[in-house]
Design an enzyme around this catalytic site. Structure first.
Site, PDB file in Angstrom:
ATOM      1  CG  HIS A  72      -0.269   0.039   2.545  1.00  0.00           C
ATOM      2  ND1 HIS A  72       0.056   1.200   3.193  1.00  0.00           N
ATOM      3  CD2 HIS A  72       0.142  -0.956   3.366  1.00  0.00           C
ATOM      4  CE1 HIS A  72       0.628   0.932   4.354  1.00  0.00           C
ATOM      5  NE2 HIS A  72       0.698  -0.378   4.484  1.00  0.00           N
ATOM      6  CG  ASP A  74      -3.166   3.595   2.574  1.00  0.00           C
ATOM      7  OD1 ASP A  74      -2.496   2.625   2.180  1.00  0.00           O
ATOM      8  OD2 ASP A  74      -4.086   3.491   3.407  1.00  0.00           O
ATOM      9  CG  ASP A 105       3.082   0.589   7.793  1.00  0.00           C
ATOM     10  OD1 ASP A 105       2.807  -0.061   6.774  1.00  0.00           O
ATOM     11  OD2 ASP A 105       2.276   0.743   8.726  1.00  0.00           O
ATOM     12  CD  GLU A 140      -2.659  -1.929   5.664  1.00  0.00           C
ATOM     13  OE1 GLU A 140      -2.698  -2.948   6.359  1.00  0.00           O
ATOM     14  OE2 GLU A 140      -2.227  -0.837   6.101  1.00  0.00           O
ATOM     15  CD  GLU A 141      -1.280   2.074   7.583  1.00  0.00           C
ATOM     16  OE1 GLU A 141      -1.923   1.617   8.550  1.00  0.00           O
ATOM     17  OE2 GLU A 141      -0.069   1.869   7.414  1.00  0.00           O
ATOM     18  CD  GLU A 169       1.684  -3.804   5.733  1.00  0.00           C
ATOM     19  OE1 GLU A 169       2.374  -3.043   6.458  1.00  0.00           O
ATOM     20  OE2 GLU A 169       0.671  -3.430   5.142  1.00  0.00           O
ATOM     21  CG  HIS A 357       1.492   3.314  12.316  1.00  0.00           C
ATOM     22  ND1 HIS A 357       0.244   2.791  12.534  1.00  0.00           N
ATOM     23  CD2 HIS A 357       1.845   2.923  11.079  1.00  0.00           C
ATOM     24  CE1 HIS A 357      -0.136   2.092  11.462  1.00  0.00           C
ATOM     25  NE2 HIS A 357       0.832   2.166  10.571  1.00  0.00           N
TER      26      HIS A 357
HETATM   27 ZN   LIG Z   1       1.339  -1.138   6.363  1.00  0.00          ZN
END
Ligand SMILES: [Zn+2]
Length: 384
Positions: A72, A74, A105, A140-141, A169, A357
């Site tokens: 992903h 995003d 990520d 995805e997030e 990931e 994150h």
């Molecule tokens: Zn991810």
């Protein structure tokens, strides 16, 4: 000359692609892959009540084997930008470390897969011996309703079949090469609702206090393990997350007590057998008290990609680059692999997850180069 993975990663990090915004990230990927000869499509998916989300599917080559790289572009919001050492969407490079939201990520890993694909094609006359594809979502997030699930279905309806998938990931706890994820636990939420008979605390014999029952039932459910784990999975875990009565008074026995819980379960259970097990144990512990369990819908079943030639190929590629024997793990939360596994065997290998994150999400350039080399090695062994 190998593809410049740092430049690719910087270009991606400079796209403000907080879910559901595309931010230019998929457009950039499309441009890179088109130039390399991929056929690129960018389906947009819609769902009432949700923002439309852009996705990307690109493929090159024909026939089998077909390896798909999934991921992903995003990212989660950057949080308080003033706390970042470098702007979260600046792609700053400082002392051999690349900073930005999505560095690990997982724009970093997407950049590595792109660079590895370009290198592999350049070394093999511009085409793989089989089919190589990219399946990238921009959802995805977030709630993930317009992402991988729909993209897989869309691809299947067009006749695309995948033999194996690498999901990029972040999987490594400390150093690149630590860990491959070969499965994931399932997740199931529920609420235990116990109904009593309200009354005055001074006359408990005229009432039936649901608090007494819920406490006894929680203790019983926690006392007995759900299973002992398997070769590849830890024991399943039941965790109570909230006990709610909401009683504002001091002298009234309440009518109802609720206890919310989550279960992370291994492949000894399905959602149905797990629900049966909990309800059977709750019934025994209820001792006649009235209760029900409200189960939330879940799309997270446990799954395992059994060790075999593909897992071995990925592990050997990692060892040849990093010198590490990656642990085969099923730990952590859920991922889009739980959807991909319905189409083909999937393993997850990406960057080190420590800063994901967080503020100052970052990746050493050395890790980007090493992960690119790992993916390149996987491609060359796979299409060998
Ligand atoms: Zn991810």
């Amino acid at each position: 000359m190998p593809a410049d993975v740092v430049a690719i990663a910087q270009s991606l990090l400079r796209c403000p692609s907080v879910t559901p915004a595309e931010g230019g990230a998929l457009a950039y990927v499309a441009e890179v892959l088109s130039r390399a000869g991929f056929t690129v499509e960018r389906p947009v998916f819609s769902e009432p009540g949700h923002a439309d989300v852009e996705n990307l599917y690109a493929r090159i080559g024909s026939g089998g084997p077909h390896l798909v790289f999934a991921g992903h572009t995003d990212v989660v919001p950057p949080g308080d930008e003033s706390r970042w050492t470098y702007p979260p969407f600046g792609g700053a490079l400082a002392d051999g470390v690349l900073y930005g939201r999505g560095a690990v990520d997982m724009k970093g890993a997407v950049a590595c897969a792109l660079a590895a694909a370009l290198d592999h094609l350049a070394a093999n006359g511009g085409r793989p011996k089989g089919t190589l594809s990219f399946l990238l979502t921009g959802d995805e997030e977030g709630v993930a309703v317009n992402g991988t699930v729909k993209l897989l279905k869309w691809a299947a309806e067009r006749g695309e079949t995948f033999d194996h998938c690498i999901l990029g990931e972040p999987t490594n706890p400390d150093a690149l090469g630590d860990m491959i994820k070969i499965g994931r636990r399932g997740s199931q939420n529920g609420t235990l609702v116990v109904t009593g008979t309200p009354g005055h605390v001074a006359y408990p014999h005229l009432a039936d206090n649901p608090v007494r029952h819920v406490v006894r039932m929680i203790a019983a459910l926690l006392a007995e393990p759900l299973d002992a784990g398997t070769d590849h999975f830890d024991p399943s875990n039941l965790e109570f997350t909230s006990i709610d009565v909401g009683n504002k008074t001091v002298n009234v026995i309440p009518a109802e007590a609720r206890a919310r819980f989550n279960i992370r379960f291994n492949d000894l259970h399905t959602q149905a057998t797990l629900r049966d097990l909990i309800e059977t144990r709750a019934t025994a512990a209820a001792q006649g008290a009235r209760f029900r369990v409200d189960w939330e819908p879940s799309n997270a079943d446990a799954f395992l990609t059994a060790p075999g030639p593909f897992v071995t190929l990925v592990g050997d590629a990692i060892t040849s680059v990093t010198g590490r024997a990656a642990k085969l793990s099923t730990s952590g939360g859920t991922s889009d692999a739980r959807f991909i596994k319905n189409y083909c065997p999937v393993v997850e290998f990406g960057l080190v997850n420590a800063s994901m994150h967080g503020i100052d999400e970052r990746v050493p350039v050395a890790d980007l180069l090493a992960l690119t080399a790992v993916y390149r090695e996987i491609f060359s062994r796979y299409f060998g």
